[in-house]
Design a protein around this motif. Structure first.
Motif, PDB file in Angstrom:
ATOM      1  N   GLY A  21      -9.758  -0.194   0.083  1.00 14.29           N
ATOM      2  CA  GLY A  21      -9.599  -1.620  -0.150  1.00 14.29           C
ATOM      3  C   GLY A  21      -8.159  -2.005  -0.427  1.00 14.29           C
ATOM      4  N   ILE A  22      -7.458  -1.169  -1.176  1.00 12.77           N
ATOM      5  CA  ILE A  22      -6.046  -1.433  -1.474  1.00 12.77           C
ATOM      6  C   ILE A  22      -5.211  -1.353  -0.208  1.00 12.77           C
ATOM      7  N   LEU A  23      -5.404  -0.298   0.551  1.00  7.69           N
ATOM      8  CA  LEU A  23      -4.617  -0.125   1.773  1.00  7.69           C
ATOM      9  C   LEU A  23      -4.864  -1.259   2.765  1.00  7.69           C
ATOM     10  N   ALA A  24      -6.115  -1.725   2.828  1.00 11.26           N
ATOM     11  CA  ALA A  24      -6.436  -2.824   3.747  1.00 11.26           C
ATOM     12  C   ALA A  24      -5.829  -4.148   3.297  1.00 11.26           C
ATOM     13  N   SER A  25      -5.474  -4.253   2.016  1.00 13.09           N
ATOM     14  CA  SER A  25      -4.944  -5.505   1.475  1.00 13.09           C
ATOM     15  C   SER A  25      -3.423  -5.585   1.548  1.00 13.09           C
ATOM     16  N   ILE A  26      -2.775  -4.517   1.914  1.00 13.59           N
ATOM     17  CA  ILE A  26      -1.308  -4.512   1.994  1.00 13.59           C
ATOM     18  C   ILE A  26      -0.844  -5.293   3.218  1.00 13.59           C
ATOM     19  N   ASN A  27       0.161  -6.121   3.010  1.00 13.40           N
ATOM     20  CA  ASN A  27       0.771  -6.843   4.121  1.00 13.40           C
ATOM     21  C   ASN A  27       2.285  -6.862   3.938  1.00 13.40           C
ATOM     22  N   ASP A  28       2.986  -7.618   4.755  1.00 15.43           N
ATOM     23  CA  ASP A  28       4.452  -7.638   4.694  1.00 15.43           C
ATOM     24  C   ASP A  28       4.987  -8.209   3.386  1.00 15.43           C
ATOM     25  N   ASN A  29       4.165  -8.969   2.665  1.00 13.97           N
ATOM     26  CA  ASN A  29       4.599  -9.568   1.409  1.00 13.97           C
ATOM     27  C   ASN A  29       4.291  -8.708   0.181  1.00 13.97           C
ATOM     28  N   THR A  30       3.531  -7.640   0.378  1.00 18.91           N
ATOM     29  CA  THR A  30       3.183  -6.770  -0.745  1.00 18.91           C
ATOM     30  C   THR A  30       4.415  -6.010  -1.220  1.00 18.91           C
ATOM     31  N   ARG A  31       4.646  -5.998  -2.508  1.00 19.73           N
ATOM     32  CA  ARG A  31       5.783  -5.268  -3.058  1.00 19.73           C
ATOM     33  C   ARG A  31       5.368  -4.179  -4.030  1.00 19.73           C
ATOM     34  N   LEU A  32       4.403  -4.479  -4.916  1.00 21.14           N
ATOM     35  CA  LEU A  32       4.041  -3.541  -5.973  1.00 21.14           C
ATOM     36  C   LEU A  32       2.527  -3.361  -6.037  1.00 21.14           C
ATOM     37  N   ILE A  33       2.122  -2.123  -6.306  1.00 20.54           N
ATOM     38  CA  ILE A  33       0.727  -1.813  -6.598  1.00 20.54           C
ATOM     39  C   ILE A  33       0.700  -1.169  -7.985  1.00 20.54           C
ATOM     40  N   PHE A  34      -0.189  -1.649  -8.853  1.00 19.16           N
ATOM     41  CA  PHE A  34      -0.269  -1.123 -10.211  1.00 19.16           C
ATOM     42  C   PHE A  34      -1.520  -0.269 -10.385  1.00 19.16           C
ATOM     43  N   ILE A  80      -1.036   7.134  -2.102  1.00 18.63           N
ATOM     44  CA  ILE A  80       0.422   7.257  -2.014  1.00 18.63           C
ATOM     45  C   ILE A  80       0.856   7.751  -0.643  1.00 18.63           C
ATOM     46  N   ASP A  81       0.097   8.654  -0.065  1.00 18.29           N
ATOM     47  CA  ASP A  81       0.461   9.199   1.250  1.00 18.29           C
ATOM     48  C   ASP A  81       0.381   8.155   2.362  1.00 18.29           C
ATOM     49  N   ASN A  82      -0.296   7.038   2.098  1.00 19.41           N
ATOM     50  CA  ASN A  82      -0.481   6.030   3.140  1.00 19.41           C
ATOM     51  C   ASN A  82       0.221   4.705   2.844  1.00 19.41           C
ATOM     52  N   LEU A  83       1.111   4.699   1.848  1.00 16.04           N
ATOM     53  CA  LEU A  83       1.820   3.463   1.525  1.00 16.04           C
ATOM     54  C   LEU A  83       2.993   3.250   2.484  1.00 16.04           C
ATOM     55  N   PRO A  84       3.181   2.025   2.946  1.00 21.50           N
ATOM     56  CA  PRO A  84       4.375   1.725   3.753  1.00 21.50           C
ATOM     57  C   PRO A  84       5.623   1.747   2.887  1.00 21.50           C
ATOM     58  N   GLU A  85       6.780   1.851   3.491  1.00 21.15           N
ATOM     59  CA  GLU A  85       8.039   2.029   2.770  1.00 21.15           C
ATOM     60  C   GLU A  85       8.408   0.838   1.892  1.00 21.15           C
ATOM     61  N   HIS A  86       7.921  -0.345   2.204  1.00 13.67           N
ATOM     62  CA  HIS A  86       8.315  -1.519   1.421  1.00 13.67           C
ATOM     63  C   HIS A  86       7.446  -1.742   0.184  1.00 13.67           C
ATOM     64  N   VAL A  87       6.526  -0.823  -0.086  1.00 14.22           N
ATOM     65  CA  VAL A  87       5.616  -0.963  -1.227  1.00 14.22           C
ATOM     66  C   VAL A  87       5.871   0.154  -2.240  1.00 14.22           C
ATOM     67  N   ILE A  88       5.924  -0.236  -3.520  1.00 13.68           N
ATOM     68  CA  ILE A  88       6.143   0.718  -4.605  1.00 13.68           C
ATOM     69  C   ILE A  88       4.890   0.783  -5.468  1.00 13.68           C
ATOM     70  N   LEU A  89       4.478   1.986  -5.822  1.00 11.62           N
ATOM     71  CA  LEU A  89       3.361   2.183  -6.733  1.00 11.62           C
ATOM     72  C   LEU A  89       3.905   2.289  -8.154  1.00 11.62           C
ATOM     73  N   VAL A  90       3.467   1.390  -9.027  1.00 11.79           N
ATOM     74  CA  VAL A  90       3.832   1.437 -10.441  1.00 11.79           C
ATOM     75  C   VAL A  90       2.712   2.155 -11.172  1.00 11.79           C
ATOM     76  N   TYR A  91       3.040   3.306 -11.721  1.00  8.41           N
ATOM     77  CA  TYR A  91       2.059   4.227 -12.302  1.00  8.41           C
ATOM     78  C   TYR A  91       2.216   4.192 -13.822  1.00  8.41           C
ATOM     79  N   ASP A  92       1.343   3.434 -14.477  1.00 13.45           N
ATOM     80  CA  ASP A  92       1.396   3.248 -15.932  1.00 13.45           C
ATOM     81  C   ASP A  92       0.661   4.412 -16.595  1.00 13.45           C
TER      82      ASP A  92
END
Length: 369
Positions: free
Chosen positions: A152-165, A186-198
């Protein structure tokens, strides 16, 4: 064309406040001297790291002087603490975990950008993002185990996505995200998206399939680890925390930090606390023992709860969560309803020592039976 995720910092467009739990001083006034156990903010029931306290004592006569202009000494100490696997330029320091989240979002978000959260989750992720004009996409955790909805997360990523928490262990549920779920994400995130791992509760984790953020950072992944000295180290009142990432990301975020940001007492206490292995071991051992004690009593009471990888246990009583909070206050126990975190009807309760836990369970039994 690759999307540039780095930008100039923007002033806030709106003001939205995060309201923390009730303060002990204010509640104590209402109880007229009755014994009060604060089990609402996940503070360390043992107090603060003795080494940190000694560092504070040794520093109080220097308060007329400005603190270090930079946080370099703490970043050097953190590099040593992580056995040199991360260098000093991969760390950035701020005034606690909540401030780190705001700092990260300020660095990467602007109007039209999006973040992805997975409720139940720590509410400041969404609040601060809205302050910077970003859109919040919620892909809820799944099932009773609160599994990460990776697809669901991967399907929701678009060009405007910057951060995933992601919060690991989760606040407010205390559950954790297994390594295989995080690997897939993490292995499937595009380069413009950062995972914030709290991972502010990571010291308490005992699950065999758990993983720390630095394992991904060492591989050069676009991951930011968020940590705090407020929980296991017992320095909540000094407001200090740290993040780490790739050197490029960390240096970029650090540009937003102002000189003299970290006060002298917090800086010295944090440096000293990193050496206090004995205190951390004592803290973790107490938590491990007491959570089993609480599990058994909650089972006897027939109250729904979630086994925890943190220093709190979240319950779902049959009575209204706010009614429970108020009734517990009258018994001298402070607890935290977490409907605002995306967990309606649930109440988060910090694991204390045996005295505090016994008082909590006695009050709970009185109220629900």
């Amino acid at each position: 064309m690759a999307i540039d995720i780095f930008k100039e910092y923007l002033l806030p467009k709106t003001k939205v406040d995060y309201i923390g739990g009730k303060g002990k001083v204010d509640v104590a006034k209402l109880l007229n001297g009755q014994t009060l156990f604060k089990l609402s903010s996940n503070e360390n029931i043992l107090g603060s790291s003795p080494k940190a306290l000694q560092a504070v004592f040794n520093t109080v006569n220097k308060l007329s002087e400005y603190p270090d202009r930079t946080d370099e000494r703490l970043r050097n100490k953190l590099s040593t603490f992580y056995d040199g696997e991360l260098n000093k330029n991969q760390f950035f320091i701020n005034n606690g975990g909540t401030s780190l989240i705001d700092l990260i979002e300020r660095a990467f978000l602007e109007p039209r950008n999006e973040i992805i959260i997975s409720n139940p989750a720590f509410i400041p992720y969404a609040i601060f993002a809205k302050k910077w004009g970003a859109k919040v996409i919620d892909i809820p955790l799944l099932g009773d185990n609160f599994d990460l909805n990776v697809n669901g997360i991967l399907a929701s990523i678009n060009d405007n996505t910057r951060l995933i928490f992601v919060t690991n262990p989760n606040n407010p549920m205390g559950t954790h995200i297994p390594k295989n779920q995080l690997d897939k994400l993490i292995d499937n995130l595009p380069e413009h998206v950062i995972l914030v791992y709290d991972e502010v509760y990571h010291q308490y984790v005992d699950a065999s399939n758990a993983v720390r953020a630095y394992e991904y950072v060492k591989e050069g992944k676009n991951v930011i680890g968020v940590n705090s000295f407020s929980k296991a180290y017992g320095l909540a009142g000094l407001r200090i925390g740290y993040g780490y990432s790739t050197e490029k990301i960390a240096r970029y975020i650090a540009q937003a930090c102002t000189p003299f940001m970290i006060n002298t007492l917090a800086l010295e206490a944090a440096i000293a606390a990193l050496d206090d292995v004995e205190f951390i071991n004592k803290t973790v051992a107490l938590n491990a023992t007491e959570k089993i004690f609480i599990y058994n009593e909650l089972d006897n009471l027939g109250i729904q709860y979630w086994k925890t990888q943190a220093n709190f246990i979240t319950i779902k009583p049959e009575i209204n969560d706010e009614e429970l909070e108020n009734a517990m206050l009258m018994e001298g126990i402070m607890v935290r309803p977490v409907a605002s975190f995306g967990a309606p009807g649930c109440v988060r309760v910090t694991i204390g020592d045996r005295e505090a836990n016994t008082a909590y369970l006695k009050a709970l039994k009185k109220i629900v039976q």
